[in-house]
Motif scaffolding. Structure first.
Motif, PDB file in Angstrom:
ATOM      1  N   LYS A 129       0.894  -1.340  -0.026  1.00  9.41           N
ATOM      2  CA  LYS A 129      -0.080  -0.174  -0.061  1.00  9.41           C
ATOM      3  C   LYS A 129       1.079   1.179  -0.036  1.00  9.41           C
ATOM      4  O   LYS A 129       1.812   1.094   0.714  1.00  9.41           O
ATOM      5  CB  LYS A 129      -0.781   0.140   1.050  1.00  9.41           C
ATOM      6  CG  LYS A 129      -2.226  -1.279   1.205  1.00  9.41           C
ATOM      7  CD  LYS A 129      -2.807  -0.911   2.534  1.00  9.41           C
ATOM      8  CE  LYS A 129      -3.798  -1.917   2.485  1.00  9.41           C
ATOM      9  NZ  LYS A 129      -4.706  -1.871   3.517  1.00  9.41           N
ATOM     10  N   PHE A 130       0.380   2.159  -0.814  1.00 11.09           N
ATOM     11  CA  PHE A 130       1.408   3.358  -0.861  1.00 11.09           C
ATOM     12  C   PHE A 130       0.509   4.621  -0.883  1.00 11.09           C
ATOM     13  O   PHE A 130      -0.644   4.559  -1.445  1.00 11.09           O
ATOM     14  CB  PHE A 130       2.057   3.721  -2.265  1.00 11.09           C
ATOM     15  CG  PHE A 130       2.991   2.606  -2.635  1.00 11.09           C
ATOM     16  CD1 PHE A 130       4.324   2.662  -2.029  1.00 11.09           C
ATOM     17  CD2 PHE A 130       2.702   1.427  -3.420  1.00 11.09           C
ATOM     18  CE1 PHE A 130       5.169   1.667  -2.271  1.00 11.09           C
ATOM     19  CE2 PHE A 130       3.785   0.391  -3.372  1.00 11.09           C
ATOM     20  CZ  PHE A 130       5.166   0.361  -2.882  1.00 11.09           C
ATOM     21  N   HIS A 131       1.147   5.752  -0.256  1.00 16.67           N
ATOM     22  CA  HIS A 131       0.423   7.112  -0.263  1.00 16.67           C
ATOM     23  C   HIS A 131       1.670   8.009  -0.654  1.00 16.67           C
ATOM     24  O   HIS A 131       2.706   8.169  -0.351  1.00 16.67           O
ATOM     25  CB  HIS A 131      -0.071   7.623   0.970  1.00 16.67           C
ATOM     26  CG  HIS A 131      -0.449   9.103   0.950  1.00 16.67           C
ATOM     27  ND1 HIS A 131       0.108  10.057   1.796  1.00 16.67           N
ATOM     28  CD2 HIS A 131      -1.337   9.648   0.067  1.00 16.67           C
ATOM     29  CE1 HIS A 131      -0.581  11.115   1.635  1.00 16.67           C
ATOM     30  NE2 HIS A 131      -1.187  10.977   0.416  1.00 16.67           N
ATOM     31  N   THR A 151       2.082  13.732  -4.757  1.00 17.11           N
ATOM     32  CA  THR A 151       1.018  13.677  -5.727  1.00 17.11           C
ATOM     33  C   THR A 151      -0.563  13.558  -5.150  1.00 17.11           C
ATOM     34  O   THR A 151      -1.515  13.513  -5.751  1.00 17.11           O
ATOM     35  CB  THR A 151       1.062  12.625  -6.742  1.00 17.11           C
ATOM     36  OG1 THR A 151       1.129  11.342  -6.357  1.00 17.11           O
ATOM     37  CG2 THR A 151       2.333  12.979  -7.492  1.00 17.11           C
ATOM     38  N   ASP A 152      -0.263  12.716  -3.691  1.00 14.89           N
ATOM     39  CA  ASP A 152      -1.371  12.448  -3.033  1.00 14.89           C
ATOM     40  C   ASP A 152      -2.180  11.309  -3.550  1.00 14.89           C
ATOM     41  O   ASP A 152      -3.344  11.247  -3.367  1.00 14.89           O
ATOM     42  CB  ASP A 152      -2.511  13.789  -2.722  1.00 14.89           C
ATOM     43  CG  ASP A 152      -3.375  13.459  -1.543  1.00 14.89           C
ATOM     44  OD1 ASP A 152      -3.046  12.927  -0.731  1.00 14.89           O
ATOM     45  OD2 ASP A 152      -4.561  13.900  -1.595  1.00 14.89           O
ATOM     46  N   GLU A 153      -1.684  10.509  -4.520  1.00 13.21           N
ATOM     47  CA  GLU A 153      -2.249   9.150  -5.020  1.00 13.21           C
ATOM     48  C   GLU A 153      -2.071   8.267  -4.067  1.00 13.21           C
ATOM     49  O   GLU A 153      -0.856   8.152  -3.277  1.00 13.21           O
ATOM     50  CB  GLU A 153      -1.396   8.860  -6.378  1.00 13.21           C
ATOM     51  CG  GLU A 153      -1.786   9.639  -7.309  1.00 13.21           C
ATOM     52  CD  GLU A 153      -0.484   9.588  -8.610  1.00 13.21           C
ATOM     53  OE1 GLU A 153      -1.136   8.972  -9.620  1.00 13.21           O
ATOM     54  OE2 GLU A 153       0.585  10.016  -8.578  1.00 13.21           O
ATOM     55  N   ARG A 154      -2.950   7.424  -4.146  1.00 14.38           N
ATOM     56  CA  ARG A 154      -2.841   6.267  -3.247  1.00 14.38           C
ATOM     57  C   ARG A 154      -3.118   4.881  -4.216  1.00 14.38           C
ATOM     58  O   ARG A 154      -3.841   4.925  -5.002  1.00 14.38           O
ATOM     59  CB  ARG A 154      -3.956   6.179  -2.259  1.00 14.38           C
ATOM     60  CG  ARG A 154      -3.819   7.420  -1.135  1.00 14.38           C
ATOM     61  CD  ARG A 154      -5.088   7.505  -0.111  1.00 14.38           C
ATOM     62  NE  ARG A 154      -4.858   8.584   0.520  1.00 14.38           N
ATOM     63  CZ  ARG A 154      -4.100   8.985   1.748  1.00 14.38           C
ATOM     64  NH1 ARG A 154      -3.608   7.824   2.285  1.00 14.38           N
ATOM     65  NH2 ARG A 154      -4.090  10.004   2.360  1.00 14.38           N
ATOM     66  N   LEU A 155      -2.528   3.850  -3.736  1.00 13.28           N
ATOM     67  CA  LEU A 155      -2.432   2.459  -4.382  1.00 13.28           C
ATOM     68  C   LEU A 155      -2.404   1.315  -3.401  1.00 13.28           C
ATOM     69  O   LEU A 155      -1.350   1.431  -2.558  1.00 13.28           O
ATOM     70  CB  LEU A 155      -1.466   2.658  -5.230  1.00 13.28           C
ATOM     71  CG  LEU A 155      -1.422   1.220  -6.422  1.00 13.28           C
ATOM     72  CD1 LEU A 155      -2.765   1.151  -7.053  1.00 13.28           C
ATOM     73  CD2 LEU A 155      -0.166   1.320  -7.293  1.00 13.28           C
ATOM     74  N   ALA A 156      -3.087   0.210  -3.454  1.00 17.13           N
ATOM     75  CA  ALA A 156      -3.051  -0.931  -2.768  1.00 17.13           C
ATOM     76  C   ALA A 156      -3.014  -1.896  -3.792  1.00 17.13           C
ATOM     77  O   ALA A 156      -4.120  -2.012  -4.478  1.00 17.13           O
ATOM     78  CB  ALA A 156      -4.145  -1.156  -1.786  1.00 17.13           C
ATOM     79  N   THR A 162       1.019   0.506   5.191  1.00 18.62           N
ATOM     80  CA  THR A 162       1.284   1.884   3.997  1.00 18.62           C
ATOM     81  C   THR A 162       2.542   2.401   4.005  1.00 18.62           C
ATOM     82  O   THR A 162       2.775   3.086   5.048  1.00 18.62           O
ATOM     83  CB  THR A 162       0.144   2.927   4.402  1.00 18.62           C
ATOM     84  OG1 THR A 162      -1.025   2.126   4.189  1.00 18.62           O
ATOM     85  CG2 THR A 162      -0.061   3.865   3.180  1.00 18.62           C
ATOM     86  N   PHE A 163       3.203   2.750   2.995  1.00 22.26           N
ATOM     87  CA  PHE A 163       4.138   3.215   2.872  1.00 22.26           C
ATOM     88  C   PHE A 163       4.049   4.663   2.091  1.00 22.26           C
ATOM     89  O   PHE A 163       3.286   5.016   1.208  1.00 22.26           O
ATOM     90  CB  PHE A 163       5.273   2.823   1.655  1.00 22.26           C
ATOM     91  CG  PHE A 163       6.017   1.345   2.251  1.00 22.26           C
ATOM     92  CD1 PHE A 163       7.235   1.674   2.919  1.00 22.26           C
ATOM     93  CD2 PHE A 163       5.653   0.089   2.057  1.00 22.26           C
ATOM     94  CE1 PHE A 163       7.884   0.519   3.434  1.00 22.26           C
ATOM     95  CE2 PHE A 163       5.991  -0.958   2.759  1.00 22.26           C
ATOM     96  CZ  PHE A 163       7.322  -0.654   3.315  1.00 22.26           C
ATOM     97  N   GLU A 164       4.695   5.784   2.921  1.00 20.00           N
ATOM     98  CA  GLU A 164       4.643   7.196   2.260  1.00 20.00           C
ATOM     99  C   GLU A 164       5.577   7.265   1.351  1.00 20.00           C
ATOM    100  O   GLU A 164       7.084   7.079   1.894  1.00 20.00           O
ATOM    101  CB  GLU A 164       4.592   8.228   3.369  1.00 20.00           C
ATOM    102  CG  GLU A 164       3.143   8.331   4.145  1.00 20.00           C
ATOM    103  CD  GLU A 164       3.164   9.298   5.157  1.00 20.00           C
ATOM    104  OE1 GLU A 164       2.233   9.450   5.583  1.00 20.00           O
ATOM    105  OE2 GLU A 164       4.608   9.730   5.569  1.00 20.00           O
ATOM    106  N   ILE A 165       5.482   7.755  -0.033  1.00 18.69           N
ATOM    107  CA  ILE A 165       6.575   7.780  -0.914  1.00 18.69           C
ATOM    108  C   ILE A 165       7.159   9.358  -0.727  1.00 18.69           C
ATOM    109  O   ILE A 165       6.274  10.377  -1.188  1.00 18.69           O
ATOM    110  CB  ILE A 165       6.084   7.566  -2.281  1.00 18.69           C
ATOM    111  CG1 ILE A 165       5.487   6.009  -2.452  1.00 18.69           C
ATOM    112  CG2 ILE A 165       7.266   7.772  -3.303  1.00 18.69           C
ATOM    113  CD1 ILE A 165       4.742   5.789  -3.635  1.00 18.69           C
TER     114      ILE A 165
END
Length: 194
Positions: free
Chosen positions: A48-50, A54-59, A110-113
């Motif tokens: 999981k990413f945030h 860009t404030d995009e999220r992806l699981a 969740t990883f914050e990029i």
């Protein structure tokens, strides 16, 4: 940075864990088409990413018992694009294996990029504005590095887990509160104690 004797002792004590992880990763074959069933399968590796810029999220499940899931890798390549220029590159999928192992080790998801792929132009711009903290020949430009935080996990703990894996480069930046991991040679830098 760890001194040589402490570094060697750390590698010896973590060698069995590293061998087991590498053995597990080596048993997974490469490349398989994506399906919703594979994402839900028990053997899938999910991340999981945030993205902080860009404030995009992806699981997404990026790997299952048959190997890497190509459409998932494409979506990850887009998420981890150069957020300044919009340029995209093929991210080294071993980076996702490292992140997955860190997620399991730290018990957070969740990883914050902070930064992933960087074009040479963006890297040069960051070198001018941020100074020596940005390498001239950064593995970010080869799509083999990522700077992250792990939500719900102390960044020093994340650093310790990454160093224990011994699977690539680990740079710790406590003032900016992020961790750099890459698929290059095993090495550590930054504030490695405390």
């Amino acid at each position: 940075m760890l001194n040589n004797s402490a570094n060697c002792a750390q590698r010896r004590s973590d060698a069995p864990r590293r061998r087991l992880l590498l053995k597990c990763l080596a048993t997974l074959p490469l490349a398989l088409p994506f399906s919703s069933a594979s994402a839900a399968s028990v053997g899938s590796c999910q991340l999981k990413f945030h993205h902080t810029h860009t404030d995009e999220r992806l699981a997404i499940a990026f790997r299952d018992s048959s190997g890497y899931i190509n459409p998932a890798l494409e979506r990850l390549n887009w998420l981890l694009r150069d957020h300044v220029s919009g340029e995209m590159a093929s991210i080294d999928p071993r980076l996702f294996d490292i992140l997955h192992a860190l997620s399991l080790s730290c018990g957070s998801e969740t990883f914050e990029i902070i930064s992933a792929y960087r074009s040479p132009t963006t890297n040069a711009m960051l070198r001018k504005t941020k100074g020596r903290g940005v390498a001239k020949h950064s593995l970010h430009m080869d799509a083999r590095a990522i700077d992250v935080r792990l939500v719900g996990s102390n960044t020093a703990r994340l650093r310790d887990a990454a160093v224990a894996l011994g699977l690539g480069g680990v740079g710790y930046y406590p003032k900016s509160d992020f961790l750099h991991v890459d698929t290059g040679d095993v090495r550590v830098w930054g504030a490695m104690r405390g």
